[in-house]
Design an enzyme around this catalytic site. Structure first.
Site, short mmCIF file in Angstrom:
data_model
loop_
_atom_site.label_atom_id
_atom_site.label_comp_id
_atom_site.label_asym_id
_atom_site.label_seq_id
_atom_site.Cartn_x
_atom_site.Cartn_y
_atom_site.Cartn_z
N HIS A 1 46.87 -47.76 19.38
CA HIS A 1 47.18 -46.44 19.95
C HIS A 1 46.62 -46.29 21.35
O HIS A 1 46.42 -45.17 21.82
CB HIS A 1 46.68 -45.34 19.01
CG HIS A 1 47.36 -45.40 17.67
ND1 HIS A 1 48.69 -45.08 17.50
CD2 HIS A 1 46.91 -45.82 16.47
CE1 HIS A 1 49.02 -45.27 16.23
NE2 HIS A 1 47.96 -45.73 15.59
N LYS B 1 11.61 -45.85 22.23
CA LYS B 1 11.73 -45.90 20.77
C LYS B 1 11.91 -44.54 20.14
O LYS B 1 12.66 -44.37 19.22
CB LYS B 1 10.50 -46.59 20.20
CG LYS B 1 10.52 -46.78 18.69
CD LYS B 1 11.59 -47.77 18.29
CE LYS B 1 11.69 -47.94 16.79
NZ LYS B 1 12.98 -48.57 16.42
N GLU C 1 22.79 -52.14 23.60
CA GLU C 1 21.47 -51.68 24.02
C GLU C 1 20.54 -52.81 24.43
O GLU C 1 19.66 -52.59 25.26
CB GLU C 1 20.81 -50.76 22.99
CG GLU C 1 20.44 -51.40 21.68
CD GLU C 1 19.73 -50.41 20.75
OE1 GLU C 1 19.96 -50.50 19.55
OE2 GLU C 1 18.95 -49.58 21.23
N ARG D 1 6.81 -46.42 22.87
CA ARG D 1 7.09 -45.00 23.08
C ARG D 1 7.43 -44.70 24.54
O ARG D 1 7.87 -43.60 24.87
CB ARG D 1 5.87 -44.15 22.68
CG ARG D 1 5.52 -44.21 21.22
CD ARG D 1 4.38 -43.26 20.94
NE ARG D 1 4.79 -41.89 21.17
CZ ARG D 1 5.29 -41.10 20.25
NH1 ARG D 1 5.45 -41.54 19.03
NH2 ARG D 1 5.64 -39.87 20.54
N ASN E 1 2.21 -35.59 26.24
CA ASN E 1 3.50 -36.08 25.76
C ASN E 1 4.35 -34.85 25.48
O ASN E 1 3.89 -33.92 24.83
CB ASN E 1 3.27 -36.89 24.46
CG ASN E 1 4.57 -37.38 23.87
OD1 ASN E 1 5.59 -37.44 24.56
ND2 ASN E 1 4.53 -37.73 22.60
N GLY E 2 5.57 -34.83 26.00
CA GLY E 2 6.44 -33.67 25.77
C GLY E 2 6.90 -33.08 27.09
O GLY E 2 6.85 -33.75 28.12
N LYS F 1 24.09 -52.08 18.88
CA LYS F 1 23.00 -53.06 18.97
C LYS F 1 23.22 -54.00 20.15
O LYS F 1 22.32 -54.27 20.93
CB LYS F 1 22.98 -53.82 17.66
CG LYS F 1 21.70 -54.20 17.08
CD LYS F 1 20.86 -53.16 16.39
CE LYS F 1 20.71 -51.85 17.09
NZ LYS F 1 20.17 -50.79 16.32
N TRP G 1 7.09 -42.50 29.70
CA TRP G 1 8.55 -42.66 29.82
C TRP G 1 9.00 -41.41 30.56
O TRP G 1 8.95 -40.31 30.01
CB TRP G 1 9.17 -42.74 28.43
CG TRP G 1 10.62 -43.09 28.43
CD1 TRP G 1 11.16 -44.33 28.61
CD2 TRP G 1 11.72 -42.20 28.20
NE1 TRP G 1 12.52 -44.26 28.52
CE2 TRP G 1 12.91 -42.97 28.27
CE3 TRP G 1 11.84 -40.84 27.95
CZ2 TRP G 1 14.16 -42.43 28.09
CZ3 TRP G 1 13.10 -40.29 27.77
CH2 TRP G 1 14.24 -41.09 27.84
N GLU H 1 27.67 -49.80 14.57
CA GLU H 1 26.26 -50.19 14.71
C GLU H 1 26.14 -51.54 15.42
O GLU H 1 25.27 -51.72 16.27
CB GLU H 1 25.59 -50.20 13.32
CG GLU H 1 24.16 -50.71 13.29
CD GLU H 1 23.20 -49.96 14.20
OE1 GLU H 1 23.56 -48.89 14.75
OE2 GLU H 1 22.08 -50.46 14.38
N CYS I 1 6.14 -40.23 25.31
CA CYS I 1 5.10 -41.06 25.89
C CYS I 1 4.09 -41.36 24.81
O CYS I 1 4.18 -40.82 23.72
CB CYS I 1 4.41 -40.31 27.03
SG CYS I 1 5.58 -39.63 28.21
C1 F6R Z 1 19.09 -47.78 18.45
C2 F6R Z 1 18.14 -46.75 18.04
C3 F6R Z 1 18.47 -45.34 18.35
C4 F6R Z 1 17.86 -44.42 17.28
C5 F6R Z 1 18.04 -42.95 17.69
C6 F6R Z 1 17.50 -42.03 16.61
O1 F6R Z 1 18.70 -49.04 18.01
O2 F6R Z 1 17.12 -47.04 17.48
O3 F6R Z 1 19.83 -45.14 18.47
O4 F6R Z 1 18.49 -44.67 16.06
O5 F6R Z 1 17.37 -42.72 18.89
O6 F6R Z 1 16.16 -42.28 16.38
P1 F6R Z 1 15.49 -41.83 15.03
O7 F6R Z 1 16.10 -42.63 13.91
O8 F6R Z 1 14.03 -42.13 15.22
O9 F6R Z 1 15.76 -40.37 14.85
#
Ligand code: F6R
Length: 610
Positions: free
Chosen positions: A505, A605, A489, A27, A100-101, A486, A74, A482, A2
């Site tokens: 396979h 994020k 998500e 966040r 937060n936590g 992308k 969040w 990747e 959060c």
């Molecule tokens: C996807 C994305 C997540 C982060 C993952 C790790 O676009 O951003 O998959 O890569 O949550 O986050 P970090 O890099 O902050 O440890």
């Protein structure tokens, strides 16, 4: 996961708190709230949903006062709702807390507090904190907070206000990020730098187990046991504009366009004047330690994990050290085989990902040297790792990571070359050749960005599909993973990334008429094999898009329906270019579907819970 803000000064706090929360929405954004000392006492306004809902409520019930705390949530404990939004108060309404936590033992504490007469109004773990502080209060808020946290287990960053001491704002950090901003006649707290940038660049970063007591004119730092500490103030050199959208429709698009700069910045000062040597003075790893490395483990989550897949190929081919990739949430529970000759590389944009941090600790506990590749100086991972290689992507706001990922690739390439120099596995000429190719990447990215209209048109074509595949071999496969993430998500389209040779396979059974397959075909050494795999899906009715180099387009177009060209670079570096096409593809697909590109559903994020 959060966002927290807090203000104590001489201005009206409502606008400052809301402004700070806007910068922290990445966040968490399922509800928000603020508490302000008003003439009528401590008053709270909160609302489920996006910050705009809170703003509308505040228009009807403005809170006037020059000290307050705010929170964007969040959900972890309890669904998103007005009642579960922070700030939380005790029954007397005299204490207010943002958190937060996670308080791991909150159920136990809740029972105990209820037995003592506390009445709970939310399902959150946070509410126990406000009741605990109220219970422990004997005329000194700092002591009450210190006492309360002795009962709590888990991770928490806190902002606390009490009506009994309206000239104080108390902040605590225990395994959850928190910074203190220093102004003139005003001071701030925030989970992250963008929240404070508009008001101050001078910050203290709290460490785990530390707290701060803010008044309008002073900040006292101390351990949670109450021992005063001195800390150097850091001046943040990000400007406010860097943290804004700079004219782009979305942060994600802005961040995709920032990649040329991010590549340059991440290389800046790390290559010697002759261009044939990587210099990384920030590392404490000695030549002897590097020569003794027997194996490397790259541990990360999500996109950062995908960067690690490319890093593995870079290290193995340039340095010939065996590398394993691990998802951080698995690593700590699989009893990894680690020795003092193991180098563990943790990759994390935020530097706060709980699973990655736990993996780092697991590796260190087993005697490994841990190198962190992170985008956030002063983050938990940066502070706990033995060595840190910072990516200079700048703040990444969009939930979908783009420039952080590519900067991680640049950092991994630099580090691989550094290892190769020390271990003598590449000559100075070979290193110079690779570095020259790396210096050309920023301009090459620009040529991909210039193709965005064609990518947009393709995105619009595929946007009504329910399933989609990405295929490739070698580092093309790593990029496929990747590209697939992308797309998933932010467009919510189901997609899978497959090693091109693996489809037959089993998964080939899913290929049917019209299903889009995006084939990465940049690796010359395996191009013929990739073309055979493309033919396999084509024969089953797939619509294939190839991503390749100019020189292969004519041939490939005999087997595929469309192609996008990426500029020519060394095979190992192609991910830094091909992924940009896939980032734009995901972006425009999400846009075509009308989704919230920067804030996809169910995601946040920074993932600071396990
Ligand atoms: C996807 C994305 C997540 C982060 C993952 C790790 O676009 O951003 O998959 O890569 O949550 O986050 P970090 O890099 O902050 O440890």
């Amino acid at each position: 996961m959060c966002g927290i803000v807090g203000y104590i000064g001489n201005q009206n706090s409502q606008g400052i708190l809301v402004e700070g929360l806007k910068k922290l929405e990445y966040r968490g954004y399922d509800s928000a709230g603020i508490a302000v000392f008003t003439q009528e006492g401590l008053q709270v306004v909160k609302a489920k949903g996006r910050l705009a809902n809170l703003e509308s409520k505040l228009e009807e019930h403005p809170l006037a006062g020059s000290a307050g705390i705010g929170h964007t949530r969040w959900a972890t404990h309890g669904k998103p709702s007005d009642a579960n939004s922070h700030p939380h108060t005790d029954n007397s309404q005299k204490f207010s807390v943002v958190h937060n936590g996670i308080v791991e033992n909150y159920l136990e504490l809740k029972e105990e507090l209820m037995a003592g007469g506390a009445h709970f109004t939310s399902e959150t773990d946070t509410e126990v904190i406000s009741h605990l502080i109220a219970r422990e209060y004997e005329g000194d808020i700092v002591k009450a907070v210190q006492k309360a946290i002795t009962y709590m287990r888990g991770a928490f960053a806190l902002g606390v206000l009490t009506e009994y001491e309206p000239d104080k704002l108390v902040a605590v950090r225990q395994a959850s990020p928190l910074i203190i901003g220093i102004g003139e006649g005003e001071n701030f707290i925030g989970s992250d730098i963008p929240a404070l940038l508009k008001y101050t660049r001078n910050v203290y970063i709290l460490n785990d187990g530390e707290m701060a007591v803010l008044t309008r004119d002073a900040v006292e730092l101390m351990t949670i046991e109450g021992n005063f500490i001195a800390r150097e103030m850091i001046t943040v050199d990000w400007d406010a504009v860097t943290a804004e959208k700079a004219g782009y429709e979305h942060f994600m698009l802005k961040e995709i366009h920032e990649q040329p700069r991010a590549y340059r910045d991440t290389m800046l000062g790390r290559v010697n004047a002759e261009g044939n040597k990587v210099i990384l003075p920030e590392l404490s790893l000695t030549e002897e330690q590097i020569k003794n490395i027997r194996n490397i483990q790259i541990v990360a989550c999500g996109t950062a994990y995908h960067a690690g897949l490319v890093g593995r190929t870079m290290i193995e081919s340039l340095v010939r050290i065996p590398v394993e990739n691990d998802v951080a949430s698995e690593y700590r529970y699989r009893s990894p085989i680690v020795s003092p000759e193991t180098l563990v590389i943790v990759v994390s944009q935020s530097g706060e990902t709980a699973d990655t941090l736990a993996a780092l600790r697991e590796a260190q506990a087993n005697g490994a040297h841990v190198l962190a590749i992170t985008n956030v100086v002063g983050s938990s991972i940066a502070r706990e790792a033995n060595d840190v290689l910072v990516t200079l992507a700048g703040p990444e706001i969009a939930v979908a990571s783009t420039k952080a990922y590519t900067s991680q690739l640049i950092a991994l390439a630099l580090f691989s070359l550094y290892l190769a120099e020390v271990r003598g596995t590449q000559t100075a000429e070979q290193v110079a050749h690779i570095l020259a190719a790396m210096q050309a990447l920023p301009e090459q990215v620009e040529t991909i960005l210039a193709q965005k209209d064609a990518i947009k048109t393709y995105a619009e074509q595929i946007s009504d599909n329910k399933h989609l595949f990405f295929i490739g071999r070698g580092v093309d496969y790593a990029v496929a993973t990747e590209g697939s993430l992308k797309l998933k998500e932010i467009s919510y389209i189901h997609s899978e990334a497959y090693a091109a040779g693996e489809l037959k396979h089993g998964t080939l059974a899913l290929i049917e008429d019209g299903i889009p397959v995006i084939a990465l075909a940049t690796q010359e050494a395996v191009l013929e094999k990739t073309v055979s795999n493309i033919k396999e899906v084509k024969a089953r009715g797939a619509e294939v898009l190839a991503i390749t180099h100019e020189e292969h387009v004519t041939d490939l177009l005999k087997s595929v329906d469309q192609a996008f060209v990426i500029p020519k670079t060394l095979p190992l570096l192609t991910p830094t270019l091909s992924v940009v096409t896939l980032q734009l593809l995901a972006y425009y697909t999400s846009l075509a579907l009308g989704h919230d590109v920067d804030k996809p559903r169910n995601l946040a994020k920074s993932v600071t819970v396990e």
